[in-house]
Motif scaffolding. Structure first.
Motif, PDB file in Angstrom:
ATOM      1  N   THR A 199       0.600  11.915  12.427  1.00 14.51           N
ATOM      2  CA  THR A 199       0.631  10.462  12.528  1.00 14.51           C
ATOM      3  C   THR A 199       0.362   9.844  11.156  1.00 14.51           C
ATOM      4  OG1 THR A 199      -1.716  10.400  13.069  1.00 14.51           O
ATOM      5  CG2 THR A 199      -0.162  10.555  14.909  1.00 14.51           C
ATOM      6  N   ASP A 200       0.448   8.520  11.095  1.00 15.06           N
ATOM      7  CA  ASP A 200       0.138   7.810   9.859  1.00 15.06           C
ATOM      8  C   ASP A 200      -1.324   8.036   9.480  1.00 15.06           C
ATOM      9  OD1 ASP A 200       2.711   6.907  10.056  1.00 15.06           O
ATOM     10  OD2 ASP A 200       2.179   4.819  10.474  1.00 15.06           O
ATOM     11  N   ASP A 201      -1.621   7.851   8.209  1.00  9.53           N
ATOM     12  CA  ASP A 201      -2.974   8.009   7.673  1.00  9.53           C
ATOM     13  C   ASP A 201      -3.479   6.628   7.280  1.00  9.53           C
ATOM     14  OD1 ASP A 201      -5.244   8.519   6.021  1.00  9.53           O
ATOM     15  OD2 ASP A 201      -4.438  10.472   5.438  1.00  9.53           O
ATOM     16  N   ALA A 202      -4.600   6.217   7.843  1.00  7.69           N
ATOM     17  CA  ALA A 202      -5.146   4.879   7.565  1.00  7.69           C
ATOM     18  C   ALA A 202      -5.764   4.779   6.175  1.00  7.69           C
ATOM     19  CB  ALA A 202      -6.184   4.517   8.616  1.00  7.69           C
TER      20      ALA A 202
ATOM     21  N   ALA B  57      -8.626   5.306   5.265  1.00  4.48           N
ATOM     22  CA  ALA B  57      -9.878   4.567   5.432  1.00  4.48           C
ATOM     23  C   ALA B  57     -10.986   5.068   4.519  1.00  4.48           C
ATOM     24  CB  ALA B  57     -10.321   4.644   6.894  1.00  4.48           C
TER      25      ALA B  57
ATOM     26  N   TYR C  29      -5.625   3.186  -4.667  1.00  2.10           N
ATOM     27  CA  TYR C  29      -6.618   3.739  -3.751  1.00  2.10           C
ATOM     28  C   TYR C  29      -7.513   4.695  -4.535  1.00  2.10           C
ATOM     29  CZ  TYR C  29      -3.682   1.790  -0.098  1.00  2.10           C
ATOM     30  OH  TYR C  29      -2.968   0.924   0.687  1.00  2.10           O
TER      31      TYR C  29
ATOM     32  N   GLY D 193       0.293   5.354   3.473  1.00  6.41           N
ATOM     33  CA  GLY D 193      -0.231   6.117   4.590  1.00  6.41           C
ATOM     34  C   GLY D 193       0.798   6.494   5.642  1.00  6.41           C
TER      35      GLY D 193
END
Length: 272
Positions: free
Chosen positions: A2-5, A7, A24, A69
């Motif tokens: 899945t997508d990566d936040a 975070a 980032y 992401g």
């Protein structure tokens, strides 16, 4: 996948010469600039950045294209690549020299060095951004450049993105400061060819250290963009890496981390 936040990264904006981009950041220690491959900061690129962070460095991961992401799907990836090829920031095709965005990237490296300290900065470019790490050698703080599967220029597999003047300036700097360039490709990669590595070796001499991995060492089940659009073993430390003991791609990753450590933490033990 899945997508990566993303975070666990701090989202900043770095501006230079009226150009502002998201960066980032995460970690502590000397700075390493991690430049994403096409089509952007994928979960696999973020995974590599986390490995760099875990090795004791402050990662700076600039957002240069794509959706940050995002899992690299085929249709979306094609669209990102088409936009990047048309952008004035990048020179995807031969004849123009280094991409203009490298000026901004050198400024980012200088700022990262001021913030993080240490003897200097590392940089790794991948695919579309591969040669950017070489252009960044003209920033005095950059001591550890890594070129992974350099793909530009797209229209000349035997050429490199840097023009002769830049290549000479880079070689002069490498020789003056006793530096080297690490580079990686898969044997059958049609985007980063043996002819391109030969061109680097001719231009940089023994300062260019090229590694060629066998195609069978690539992850056989990469994300859709790499399976359907790229179509060959290509992404050495991201989509095509197999994170298992004894795998050549994991060994390449470890060699890169050791390279950053030797250059950016001289005299410090690997565990320090």
């Amino acid at each position: 996948m899945t997508d990566d936040a993303l975070a666990d990264f701090e989202r900043r904006v770095f501006s230079f010469d009226d150009v502002a981009k998201t960066v980032y950041t995460a970690g502590s220690g000397p700075a390493v600039i991690v430049m994403a491959e096409m089509p952007g900061i994928s979960p696999d690129v973020a995974r590599f950045a986390r490995w760099v962070r875990g090795a004791g460095f402050t990662v700076h991961m600039p957002s240069l294209f794509g959706s940050d992401g995002a899992y690299p799907r085929a249709a979306e990836g094609r669209a990102v690549m088409q936009r990047a090829c048309m952008s004035a920031e990048f020179r995807a095709f031969g004849g123009g020299g280094a991409s203009p965005v490298t000026t901004w990237l050198r400024a980012l490296a200088a700022q990262a060095h001021r913030e993080c300290g240490g003897v200097g900065v590392g940089a790794i470019g991948m695919c579309f951004t591969g040669n950017f790490a070489l252009s960044m050698v003209l920033e005095p703080s950059v001591l550890a450049p890594v070129l992974s599967q350099t793909a530009l220029p797209l229209d000349d597999p035997a050429a490199v993105e840097s023009d002769p003047a830049e290549l000479q300036a880079v070689r002069d700097r490498l020789e003056r400061d006793n530096l080297s360039v690490l580079a990686y490709r898969f044997e059958g990669d049609r985007f980063c060819t043996a002819q391109r590595f030969a061109a680097y070796a001719e231009a940089l001499g023994d300062r260019f250290v090229g590694r060629v991995l066998p195609d069978e060492a690539a992850n056989p089940d990469p994300p859709p963009f790499f399976r359907d659009v790229v179509g060959v073993p290509h992404s050495v430390v991201t989509a095509h890496l197999i994170d298992e003991e004894g795998q050549p791609t994991r060994a390449a990753r470890d060699e890169i981390l050791d390279f950053f450590h030797r250059r950016l933490k001289p005299g410090v033990g690997r565990g320090g």
